[in-house]
Design a protein around this motif. Structure first.
Motif, PDB file in Angstrom:
ATOM      1  N   PHE A  81       0.800  -1.236   0.000  1.00 52.53           N
ATOM      2  CA  PHE A  81       0.000   0.000   0.000  1.00 52.53           C
ATOM      3  C   PHE A  81       0.828   1.279   0.000  1.00 52.53           C
ATOM      4  N   LYS A  82       2.074   1.216  -0.433  1.00 51.89           N
ATOM      5  CA  LYS A  82       2.882   2.433  -0.515  1.00 51.89           C
ATOM      6  C   LYS A  82       3.231   2.719  -1.972  1.00 51.89           C
ATOM      7  N   ALA A  83       2.222   2.684  -2.816  1.00 52.60           N
ATOM      8  CA  ALA A  83       2.450   2.925  -4.239  1.00 52.60           C
ATOM      9  C   ALA A  83       1.278   3.716  -4.801  1.00 52.60           C
ATOM     10  N   ASP A  84       1.530   4.960  -5.114  1.00 48.81           N
ATOM     11  CA  ASP A  84       0.477   5.831  -5.630  1.00 48.81           C
ATOM     12  C   ASP A  84      -0.025   5.380  -6.996  1.00 48.81           C
ATOM     13  N   SER A  85       0.870   4.778  -7.794  1.00 46.12           N
ATOM     14  CA  SER A  85       0.497   4.399  -9.166  1.00 46.12           C
ATOM     15  C   SER A  85      -0.677   3.438  -9.203  1.00 46.12           C
ATOM     16  N   LEU A  86      -0.736   2.525  -8.246  1.00 45.67           N
ATOM     17  CA  LEU A  86      -1.834   1.557  -8.237  1.00 45.67           C
ATOM     18  C   LEU A  86      -3.170   2.273  -8.088  1.00 45.67           C
ATOM     19  N   ILE A  87      -3.288   3.129  -7.066  1.00 43.33           N
ATOM     20  CA  ILE A  87      -4.545   3.819  -6.812  1.00 43.33           C
ATOM     21  C   ILE A  87      -4.898   4.738  -7.976  1.00 43.33           C
ATOM     22  N   LYS A  88      -3.918   5.466  -8.497  1.00 45.78           N
ATOM     23  CA  LYS A  88      -4.171   6.373  -9.621  1.00 45.78           C
ATOM     24  C   LYS A  88      -4.717   5.615 -10.824  1.00 45.78           C
ATOM     25  N   ASN A  89      -4.114   4.485 -11.152  1.00 42.08           N
ATOM     26  CA  ASN A  89      -4.549   3.718 -12.316  1.00 42.08           C
ATOM     27  C   ASN A  89      -5.893   3.046 -12.091  1.00 42.08           C
ATOM     28  N   LEU A  90      -6.151   2.608 -10.860  1.00 47.26           N
ATOM     29  CA  LEU A  90      -7.464   2.039 -10.558  1.00 47.26           C
ATOM     30  C   LEU A  90      -8.553   3.101 -10.717  1.00 47.26           C
ATOM     31  N   LEU A  91      -8.306   4.287 -10.194  1.00 47.79           N
ATOM     32  CA  LEU A  91      -9.291   5.360 -10.282  1.00 47.79           C
ATOM     33  C   LEU A  91      -9.503   5.832 -11.713  1.00 47.79           C
ATOM     34  N   SER A  92      -8.467   5.714 -12.542  1.00 48.44           N
ATOM     35  CA  SER A  92      -8.580   6.168 -13.935  1.00 48.44           C
ATOM     36  C   SER A  92      -9.137   5.094 -14.861  1.00 48.44           C
ATOM     37  N   GLY A  93      -9.448   3.908 -14.303  1.00 48.72           N
ATOM     38  CA  GLY A  93     -10.135   2.898 -15.100  1.00 48.72           C
ATOM     39  C   GLY A  93      -9.312   1.720 -15.556  1.00 48.72           C
ATOM     40  N   PHE A  94      -8.095   1.541 -15.033  1.00 55.55           N
ATOM     41  CA  PHE A  94      -7.281   0.389 -15.436  1.00 55.55           C
ATOM     42  C   PHE A  94      -7.967  -0.907 -15.009  1.00 55.55           C
ATOM     43  N   LYS A  95      -8.011  -1.866 -15.924  1.00 52.75           N
ATOM     44  CA  LYS A  95      -8.610  -3.167 -15.638  1.00 52.75           C
ATOM     45  C   LYS A  95      -7.581  -4.278 -15.858  1.00 52.75           C
ATOM     46  N   GLY A  96      -7.610  -5.251 -14.959  1.00 54.55           N
ATOM     47  CA  GLY A  96      -6.705  -6.375 -15.092  1.00 54.55           C
ATOM     48  C   GLY A  96      -5.684  -6.447 -13.973  1.00 54.55           C
ATOM     49  N   ILE A  97      -6.131  -6.218 -12.727  1.00 54.01           N
ATOM     50  CA  ILE A  97      -5.237  -6.281 -11.575  1.00 54.01           C
ATOM     51  C   ILE A  97      -5.728  -7.351 -10.607  1.00 54.01           C
ATOM     52  N   PHE A  98      -4.862  -8.278 -10.262  1.00 59.78           N
ATOM     53  CA  PHE A  98      -5.141  -9.269  -9.224  1.00 59.78           C
ATOM     54  C   PHE A  98      -4.244  -8.937  -8.040  1.00 59.78           C
ATOM     55  N   LEU A  99      -4.863  -8.475  -6.964  1.00 65.71           N
ATOM     56  CA  LEU A  99      -4.148  -7.906  -5.826  1.00 65.71           C
ATOM     57  C   LEU A  99      -4.272  -8.817  -4.610  1.00 65.71           C
ATOM     58  N   ASN A 100      -3.148  -9.242  -4.086  1.00 63.41           N
ATOM     59  CA  ASN A 100      -3.099 -10.122  -2.929  1.00 63.41           C
ATOM     60  C   ASN A 100      -2.688  -9.306  -1.704  1.00 63.41           C
ATOM     61  N   ILE A 101      -3.575  -9.198  -0.711  1.00 65.98           N
ATOM     62  CA  ILE A 101      -3.257  -8.432   0.495  1.00 65.98           C
ATOM     63  C   ILE A 101      -3.667  -9.220   1.741  1.00 65.98           C
ATOM     64  N   GLU A 102      -2.987  -8.926   2.841  1.00 70.30           N
ATOM     65  CA  GLU A 102      -3.318  -9.572   4.111  1.00 70.30           C
ATOM     66  C   GLU A 102      -4.410  -8.784   4.814  1.00 70.30           C
ATOM     67  N   ALA A 103      -5.490  -9.467   5.160  1.00 72.98           N
ATOM     68  CA  ALA A 103      -6.613  -8.849   5.867  1.00 72.98           C
ATOM     69  C   ALA A 103      -7.390  -9.942   6.582  1.00 72.98           C
ATOM     70  N   GLN A 104      -8.022  -9.582   7.668  1.00 69.99           N
ATOM     71  CA  GLN A 104      -8.782 -10.557   8.446  1.00 69.99           C
ATOM     72  C   GLN A 104     -10.058 -10.984   7.729  1.00 69.99           C
TER      73      GLN A 104
END
Length: 217
Positions: free
Chosen positions: A162-185
């Motif tokens: 979660f320390k990468a601005d590019s991911l959020i920027k591209n998601l908000l601008s409509g980029f499709k095709g991301i499989f994101l693995n994160i640790e969460a309960q």
């Protein structure tokens, strides 16, 4: 930071000598150590990843997911959707992500971005980016930005920090095709984490509105 000290700690607390001979923590191994004075008890968590078992078929056999779920996720992959894979430690998130990569099409280009040095895909249609070697957030951001500019068919992100601005920027601008693995309960915690990041870019919106953005993207 000191590999010899780490090796001695593992030998003393985690493994016997016979097991340690088979153990290579430089490749495919993730180690988390909690030691005094930060904690009252010494705890070493060793995660060993084995690509041999990382297939959807094997996960079906182990009842990790049904055949219907397997087909569903394969469809999501081939139709360029954004997908969050969230779970606790030892929930097989990395194994599941790697299994999905084996359903990619040989003629398409894919990117594998690994923050924990667990997955290295030795296939012609994959470019691997190991971000575990550096703690420099600017360097990580620069690599991630270049990946998005190359416009691969799908980007697989393992153990995203979660320390990468590019991911959020591209998601908000409509980029499709991301499989994101994160640790969460659970699902809600995963959505909350991404919502908080979105609010950094859209400070005028409320937390609930940010969650709606997560569902949209």
């Amino acid at each position: 930071r000191d590999e010899i000290q780490l090796e001695n700690i593992i030998k003393k607390y985690a493994l016997n000598d016979e097991d340690f001979i088979k153990f290579n923590y430089k490749t495919g191994i993730n180690i988390t150590a909690s030691l005094p004075p930060l904690t009252n008890v010494s705890t070493i968590y060793v995660k060993c990843y084995n690509d041999k078992f990382a297939t959807l078929e094997h996960l079906e056999e182990q009842k990790f997911l049904s055949k219907e779920m397997s087909i569903f996720f394969e469809t999501l992959l081939k139709s360029k959707n954004n997908v969050i894979i969230a779970g606790k430690r030892k929930a097989l998130k990395t194994t599941f992500l790697s299994a999905l990569t084996k359903k990619t099409l040989i003629n398409n280009r894919y990117a594998n971005i690994d923050y924990s040095k667990e997955i290295e895909l030795k296939r012609a249609n994959f470019t691997n980016y190991d971000l575990s070697y550096t703690k420099d957030s600017k360097k990580k951001e620069s690599i991630l930005k270049s990946v998005f500019l190359s416009n691969p068919e799908t980007i697989f992100l393992n153990d995203f920090d979660f320390k990468a601005d590019s991911l959020i920027k591209n998601l908000l601008s409509g980029f499709k095709g991301i499989f994101l693995n994160i640790e969460a309960q659970n699902k809600e915690e995963a959505l909350d984490k991404i919502s908080i990041e979105i609010m950094k870019f859209l400070p005028q919106i409320t937390f609930e509105e940010a969650k709606k953005e997560v569902y949209r993207i």
